[in-house]
Scaffold this motif. Structure first.
Motif, PDB file in Angstrom:
ATOM      1  N   MET A   1       0.886  -1.223  -0.029  1.00  0.00           N
ATOM      2  CA  MET A   1       0.038  -0.025  -0.166  1.00  0.00           C
ATOM      3  C   MET A   1       0.976   1.332   0.177  1.00  0.00           C
ATOM      4  N   ALA A   2       2.027   1.254  -0.554  1.00  0.00           N
ATOM      5  CA  ALA A   2       2.810   2.285  -0.163  1.00  0.00           C
ATOM      6  C   ALA A   2       2.928   3.317  -1.508  1.00  0.00           C
ATOM      7  N   SER A   3       2.151   3.250  -2.611  1.00  0.00           N
ATOM      8  CA  SER A   3       2.130   3.993  -3.645  1.00  0.00           C
ATOM      9  C   SER A   3       1.060   4.140  -4.445  1.00  0.00           C
ATOM     10  N   LEU A   4       0.877   4.943  -5.282  1.00  0.00           N
ATOM     11  CA  LEU A   4      -0.366   5.008  -6.206  1.00  0.00           C
ATOM     12  C   LEU A   4      -0.279   3.717  -7.248  1.00  0.00           C
ATOM     13  N   ALA A   5       0.837   3.236  -7.693  1.00  0.00           N
ATOM     14  CA  ALA A   5       1.108   2.246  -8.298  1.00  0.00           C
ATOM     15  C   ALA A   5       0.440   1.028  -7.841  1.00  0.00           C
ATOM     16  N   THR A   6       0.836   0.816  -6.550  1.00  0.00           N
ATOM     17  CA  THR A   6       0.158  -0.296  -5.917  1.00  0.00           C
ATOM     18  C   THR A   6      -1.229  -0.385  -5.890  1.00  0.00           C
ATOM     19  N   HIS A   7      -2.006   0.848  -5.835  1.00  0.00           N
ATOM     20  CA  HIS A   7      -3.356   0.946  -5.644  1.00  0.00           C
ATOM     21  C   HIS A   7      -3.820   0.675  -6.863  1.00  0.00           C
ATOM     22  N   LEU A   8      -3.288   1.147  -8.261  1.00  0.00           N
ATOM     23  CA  LEU A   8      -3.762   0.988  -9.417  1.00  0.00           C
ATOM     24  C   LEU A   8      -3.732  -0.429  -9.852  1.00  0.00           C
ATOM     25  N   SER A   9      -2.755  -1.136  -9.429  1.00  0.00           N
ATOM     26  CA  SER A   9      -2.257  -2.600  -9.537  1.00  0.00           C
ATOM     27  C   SER A   9      -3.688  -3.503  -8.912  1.00  0.00           C
ATOM     28  N   ALA A  10      -4.123  -3.081  -7.764  1.00  0.00           N
ATOM     29  CA  ALA A  10      -5.241  -3.614  -7.154  1.00  0.00           C
ATOM     30  C   ALA A  10      -6.520  -3.501  -7.882  1.00  0.00           C
ATOM     31  N   PHE A  11      -6.485  -2.228  -8.387  1.00  0.00           N
ATOM     32  CA  PHE A  11      -7.632  -1.719  -9.312  1.00  0.00           C
ATOM     33  C   PHE A  11      -7.760  -2.603 -10.435  1.00  0.00           C
ATOM     34  N   LEU A  12      -6.699  -2.972 -10.962  1.00  0.00           N
ATOM     35  CA  LEU A  12      -6.389  -3.366 -12.215  1.00  0.00           C
ATOM     36  C   LEU A  12      -6.866  -5.052 -11.935  1.00  0.00           C
ATOM     37  N   PHE A  13      -6.503  -5.587 -10.679  1.00  0.00           N
ATOM     38  CA  PHE A  13      -6.759  -6.807 -10.559  1.00  0.00           C
ATOM     39  C   PHE A  13      -8.209  -7.268  -9.964  1.00  0.00           C
ATOM     40  N   PHE A  14      -8.803  -6.292  -9.293  1.00  0.00           N
ATOM     41  CA  PHE A  14     -10.127  -6.618  -8.535  1.00  0.00           C
ATOM     42  C   PHE A  14     -11.309  -6.264  -9.683  1.00  0.00           C
ATOM     43  N   VAL A  15     -11.221  -5.193 -10.349  1.00  0.00           N
ATOM     44  CA  VAL A  15     -12.539  -4.985 -11.159  1.00  0.00           C
ATOM     45  C   VAL A  15     -12.664  -5.708 -12.062  1.00  0.00           C
ATOM     46  N   PRO A  16     -11.719  -6.099 -13.071  1.00  0.00           N
ATOM     47  CA  PRO A  16     -12.171  -6.995 -14.443  1.00  0.00           C
ATOM     48  C   PRO A  16     -12.734  -8.389 -13.534  1.00  0.00           C
ATOM     49  N   ILE A  17     -12.175  -8.856 -12.563  1.00  0.00           N
ATOM     50  CA  ILE A  17     -12.612 -10.077 -12.012  1.00  0.00           C
ATOM     51  C   ILE A  17     -14.125  -9.950 -11.499  1.00  0.00           C
ATOM     52  N   GLY A  18     -14.308  -8.877 -10.981  1.00  0.00           N
ATOM     53  CA  GLY A  18     -15.826  -8.591 -10.493  1.00  0.00           C
ATOM     54  C   GLY A  18     -16.671  -8.263 -11.687  1.00  0.00           C
ATOM     55  N   VAL A  19     -16.083  -7.651 -12.658  1.00  0.00           N
ATOM     56  CA  VAL A  19     -17.163  -7.201 -13.968  1.00  0.00           C
ATOM     57  C   VAL A  19     -17.615  -8.967 -14.631  1.00  0.00           C
ATOM     58  N   ARG A  20     -16.303  -9.665 -14.650  1.00  0.00           N
ATOM     59  CA  ARG A  20     -16.545 -10.995 -15.317  1.00  0.00           C
ATOM     60  C   ARG A  20     -17.440 -11.846 -14.389  1.00  0.00           C
ATOM     61  N   ARG A  21     -17.422 -11.852 -13.277  1.00  0.00           N
ATOM     62  CA  ARG A  21     -18.212 -12.555 -12.558  1.00  0.00           C
ATOM     63  C   ARG A  21     -19.688 -12.215 -12.640  1.00  0.00           C
ATOM     64  N   LEU A  22     -19.811 -10.821 -12.649  1.00  0.00           N
ATOM     65  CA  LEU A  22     -21.098 -10.248 -12.747  1.00  0.00           C
ATOM     66  C   LEU A  22     -21.922 -10.537 -13.988  1.00  0.00           C
ATOM     67  N   LEU A  23     -21.021 -10.500 -15.072  1.00  0.00           N
ATOM     68  CA  LEU A  23     -21.541 -10.837 -16.416  1.00  0.00           C
ATOM     69  C   LEU A  23     -22.006 -12.282 -16.507  1.00  0.00           C
ATOM     70  N   CYS A  24     -20.828 -13.153 -16.051  1.00  0.00           N
ATOM     71  CA  CYS A  24     -21.222 -14.565 -16.352  1.00  0.00           C
ATOM     72  C   CYS A  24     -22.330 -14.912 -15.565  1.00  0.00           C
ATOM     73  N   SER A  25     -22.072 -14.801 -14.276  1.00  0.00           N
ATOM     74  CA  SER A  25     -23.197 -15.303 -13.338  1.00  0.00           C
ATOM     75  C   SER A  25     -24.612 -14.825 -13.600  1.00  0.00           C
ATOM     76  N   SER A  26     -24.830 -13.494 -13.981  1.00  0.00           N
ATOM     77  CA  SER A  26     -26.351 -12.812 -14.263  1.00  0.00           C
ATOM     78  C   SER A  26     -26.424 -13.708 -15.581  1.00  0.00           C
ATOM     79  N   SER A  27     -25.845 -13.781 -16.683  1.00  0.00           N
ATOM     80  CA  SER A  27     -26.168 -14.442 -18.146  1.00  0.00           C
ATOM     81  C   SER A  27     -26.711 -15.983 -17.652  1.00  0.00           C
ATOM     82  N   LEU A  28     -25.707 -16.524 -16.633  1.00  0.00           N
ATOM     83  CA  LEU A  28     -26.192 -17.902 -16.255  1.00  0.00           C
ATOM     84  C   LEU A  28     -27.623 -17.963 -15.636  1.00  0.00           C
ATOM     85  N   TYR A  29     -27.576 -16.996 -14.900  1.00  0.00           N
ATOM     86  CA  TYR A  29     -28.790 -17.023 -14.005  1.00  0.00           C
ATOM     87  C   TYR A  29     -30.213 -16.693 -14.664  1.00  0.00           C
TER      88      TYR A  29
END
Length: 288
Positions: A1-29
């Motif tokens: 958590m020491a820099s903006l780059a670290t937080h940007l990396s976390a953003f790029l890690f969590f957001v695509p996974i969350g959006v992918r899960r939302l699209l796939c699970s909603s489509s399946l449901y």
């Protein structure tokens, strides 16, 4: 958590996974609610469409080893150094989780028990919860405290899905919580580690002289109180925006089947239908 780059990396890690899960699970449901069953990872066919999974399998160990290198090389208070070790351990746990996903097709079903994977994911989130905000005091504590609450929501959702994988509400909450974590990580990076987006009357996060802790220095007490109120307001704006966007996306998927993720009508749906058929058959045999 020491820099903006670290937080940007976390953003790029969590957001695509969350959006992918939302699209796939909603489509399946929406395809057939009675056949819905949450999956640890929604695979696509052909395999190259799972490129994001393979990128994560490479990026996470690099990030973990980088944290370890910083932990070994940094000079300073032992408590501050230990926080780097905790962060690397959390990243390593998520990397192991990604390895489970990558080996999904080659592992035996008994070894790759999906309930176990959800429980493991919950443990990884709890470890991350123990790391968030370590070595941070003052205004930064409020920012990371809200992030820790989102992490607990993710852990709770994973525990629910480990017991009841058909609970679409838990899957929906997990998906939007992952997106929320990613956007709030980025917001925290902007507010705490940049001069351009720093809270009014406050400076960016700096190590306190002679202390292992870091803090956001505000010139006046009123600036700190205003900064706290602004943090809560930003959190509420993020929450409202993400929830509205999620429901709008769900509505669009419900109205326009062409927008649904292709996996929902492909091998995953066929697999779930097969599992459902076997389950119903076994129940009928037990009744007879």
């Amino acid at each position: 958590m020491a820099s903006l780059a670290t937080h940007l990396s976390a953003f790029l890690f969590f957001v695509p996974i969350g959006v992918r899960r939302l699209l796939c699970s909603s489509s399946l449901y929406l395809k057939n609610p009675s056949f819905f069953k949450s999956k640890p990872w929604y695979f696509s066919s052909p395999k190259w469409k799972n490129l994001d999974l393979y990128i994560l399998s490479i990026a996470l160990p690099i990030a973990s080893f980088t944290q370890i290198f910083i932990f070994l090389s940094i000079s300073g208070h032992p408590t501050y150094r230990f926080s780097f070790f905790q962060q690397s351990a959390a990243l390593f746990l998520f990397w192991i989780l990604i390895i489970f996903f990558v080996l999904h097709e080659s592992l035996d079903h008994f070894l790759f028990n999906e309930s176990f994977v959800f429980i493991y994911a919950a443990i990884a989130f709890l470890v991350e919860y123990s790391v968030i905000g370590v070595g941070i005091t003052g205004l930064g504590t409020a920012v990371y405290g809200l992030l820790a609450q989102l992490t607990l929501v993710c852990a709770a959702s994973c525990l629910v899905l480990s017991v009841k994988p058909t609970a679409f509400f838990a899957e929906f909450v997990l998906s939007i919580a992952l997106v929320f974590k990613g956007t709030w990580f980025f917001q925290a990076g902007l507010c705490l580690y940049t001069d351009a987006f720093a809270l009014k009357g406050c400076n960016k996060m700096l190590l306190l002289p002679g202390s292992p802790n870091a803090d956001v220095h505000c010139e006046l007490e009123e600036d700190g109180m205003r900064g706290m109120a602004l943090v809560n307001l930003l959190f509420a704006v993020h929450a409202i925006g993400i929830v509205i966007a999620s429901f709008v996306l769900f509505g669009l998927l419900s109205s326009y089947s062409s927008l649904r993720f292709g996996e929902a009508s492909g091998p995953l749906l066929a697999q779930l239908e097969s599992e459902s058929t076997l389950m119903h058959s076994s129940q009928e045999l037990e009744i007879e």
